[in-house]
Design a protein around this motif. Structure first.
Motif, PDB file in Angstrom:
ATOM      1  N   ARG A 154       0.034   8.040   9.326  1.00  0.00           N
ATOM      2  CA  ARG A 154       0.753   7.308  10.372  1.00  0.00           C
ATOM      3  C   ARG A 154       1.703   6.275   9.766  1.00  0.00           C
ATOM      4  NH1 ARG A 154      -4.433   7.226  12.922  1.00  0.00           N
ATOM      5  NH2 ARG A 154      -4.642   5.017  12.358  1.00  0.00           N
ATOM      6  N   ALA A 155       1.245   5.600   8.716  1.00  0.00           N
ATOM      7  CA  ALA A 155       2.093   4.594   8.063  1.00  0.00           C
ATOM      8  C   ALA A 155       3.309   5.248   7.419  1.00  0.00           C
ATOM      9  CB  ALA A 155       1.284   3.820   7.023  1.00  0.00           C
ATOM     10  N   PHE A 156       3.110   6.394   6.775  1.00  0.00           N
ATOM     11  CA  PHE A 156       4.221   7.100   6.134  1.00  0.00           C
ATOM     12  C   PHE A 156       5.242   7.568   7.173  1.00  0.00           C
ATOM     13  CE2 PHE A 156       2.075   6.855   2.218  1.00  0.00           C
ATOM     14  CZ  PHE A 156       2.890   7.355   1.212  1.00  0.00           C
ATOM     15  N   LEU A 157       4.755   8.105   8.282  1.00  0.00           N
ATOM     16  CA  LEU A 157       5.663   8.571   9.332  1.00  0.00           C
ATOM     17  C   LEU A 157       6.473   7.414   9.904  1.00  0.00           C
ATOM     18  CD1 LEU A 157       3.384  11.118  11.215  1.00  0.00           C
ATOM     19  CD2 LEU A 157       5.421  11.655   9.869  1.00  0.00           C
ATOM     20  N   ARG A 158       5.829   6.284  10.073  1.00  0.00           N
ATOM     21  CA  ARG A 158       6.493   5.126  10.652  1.00  0.00           C
ATOM     22  C   ARG A 158       7.567   4.565   9.711  1.00  0.00           C
ATOM     23  NH1 ARG A 158       2.292   2.786  11.713  1.00  0.00           N
ATOM     24  NH2 ARG A 158       2.073   1.373   9.952  1.00  0.00           N
TER      25      ARG A 158
ATOM     26  N   ARG B 227       0.830  -1.210   0.000  1.00  0.00           N
ATOM     27  CA  ARG B 227       0.000   0.000   0.000  1.00  0.00           C
ATOM     28  C   ARG B 227       0.863   1.259   0.000  1.00  0.00           C
ATOM     29  NH1 ARG B 227      -4.454  -2.779   3.831  1.00  0.00           N
ATOM     30  NH2 ARG B 227      -5.995  -3.166   2.179  1.00  0.00           N
ATOM     31  N   LEU B 228       1.929   1.250   0.791  1.00  0.00           N
ATOM     32  CA  LEU B 228       2.834   2.398   0.830  1.00  0.00           C
ATOM     33  C   LEU B 228       3.477   2.624  -0.528  1.00  0.00           C
ATOM     34  CD1 LEU B 228       4.511   1.742   4.278  1.00  0.00           C
ATOM     35  CD2 LEU B 228       3.291   3.836   3.659  1.00  0.00           C
ATOM     36  N   GLU B 229       3.923   1.558  -1.158  1.00  0.00           N
ATOM     37  CA  GLU B 229       4.555   1.695  -2.471  1.00  0.00           C
ATOM     38  C   GLU B 229       3.570   2.240  -3.495  1.00  0.00           C
ATOM     39  OE1 GLU B 229       7.768  -1.010  -4.348  1.00  0.00           O
ATOM     40  OE2 GLU B 229       5.847  -1.859  -4.987  1.00  0.00           O
TER      41      GLU B 229
END
Length: 316
Positions: A292-296, A260-262
């Motif tokens: 939150r996912a991007f920051l992590r 999902r991030l990619e």
């Protein structure tokens, strides 16, 4: 008609020649000669590639002016000769653009053409470039970068992404799409796209786990529970979870988040979607969960990361 030249040196990586295919197939797709392509070397004649069985015929360096001048790198990462450095400096003054394929960026750096600029190179060579040329803003996690009239690419296949990008810059996205189709490319990678692939990094060994990952990649908008992924792999949930972690080193939930991030990062690099649309299309559901996912993982918010893509997107 635009003239394109590629400088090769002894022990050049033969993949560099593939980058010229973008211009060749642009001529074919346009049904007219848009590009006149030349191979150059310091002294002309036959130049041996890194492959034991490959040599190419080249023209010697002269004072001919080219619209686009590219330089490949040598596999042993030897420095370019003074004659090549001088030719690059002259080309920078007279050519519309100058580009480096993979470690060819070191030749531009040695000529002083990258000082104060953003540039990329194969990720394995980025620390060396950063250490030896501190005036360069090295961004190793990029397929290619355009900074003014200087284009630099990551390694191997990324050189082809760079030259297709040049075709798009010259003649528009439709011709670039046709070139990609002729070259049987799955899709044309944007310049700001990461050199690393979530699918490649997980690289499971069994077909069933690969099937589950491919299913996840194509269905990111779904919830994608372990049970659903196990069904795609034709395994029980317990057996699937155990096999998945053994083959990839991470849990199914973490793998889905990486995909999902990619996908979200790629959508933002293209610059045509709101953050709400990106979150929805990639299965995060809302901006906050995506943030939150991007920051992590990336250490910065989607908004900050998107701003960092600006100069690359604007180059087109």
């Amino acid at each position: 008609m635009q003239t394109v030249a590629l400088i090769v040196r002894p022990d050049f990586q033969v993949m560099s020649l593939a980058a010229l295919s973008a211009f060749e197939f642009a001529n074919i797709a346009a049904e007219k000669k848009l590009y006149d392509i030349h191979l150059l070397s310091e002294h002309g004649g036959l130049v041996a590639a890194s492959s034991l069985f490959t040599s190419v015929s080249t023209q010697p360096l002269d004072h001919a002016q080219f619209d686009t001048l590219l330089i490949s790198g040598a596999m042993d990462r030897s420095s370019a000769s003074p004659a090549i450095n001088a030719f690059l400096i002259e080309a920078y003054a007279h050519s519309r653009r100058v580009g480096a394929l993979c470690v060819g960026a070191f030749a531009l750096a040695e000529a002083g053409l990258l000082d104060g600029r953003r540039a990329t190179v194969h990720w394995a060579r980025a620390p060396e470039m950063r250490q030896n040329f501190p005036a360069i803003k090295v961004e190793e996690d990029r397929i290619y970068i355009v900074d003014g009239k200087i284009w630099t690419s990551a390694g191997m296949s990324a050189a082809l992404d760079l030259t297709i990008g040049m075709v798009e810059k010259d003649h528009g996205p439709e011709l670039a799409r046709k070139v990609s189709q002729h070259l049987v490319l799955y899709h044309r990678r944007a310049g700001g796209q990461s050199q690393h692939s979530a699918m490649l990094e997980m690289s499971p060994s069994s077909d069933r786990i690969q099937m589950s990952l491919e299913y996840a990649r194509k269905n990111l908008r779904r919830e994608l529970s372990v049970e659903e992924l196990a069904d795609a792999a034709c395994l029980s949930a317990r057996q699937f979870s155990r096999s998945f972690r053994a083959e990839t080193g991470i849990s199914p939930a973490k793998a889905v988040e990486n995909l999902r991030l990619e996908a979200a990062r790629l959508m933002m690099e293209q610059g045509r979607h709101s953050l709400e649309a990106v979150a929805s299309e990639t299965g995060f559901g809302d901006r906050e969960r995506m943030r939150r996912a991007f920051l992590r993982v990336y250490g910065q918010s989607p908004q900050s990361l998107r701003r960092s893509f600006g100069p690359v997107v604007d180059a087109f």
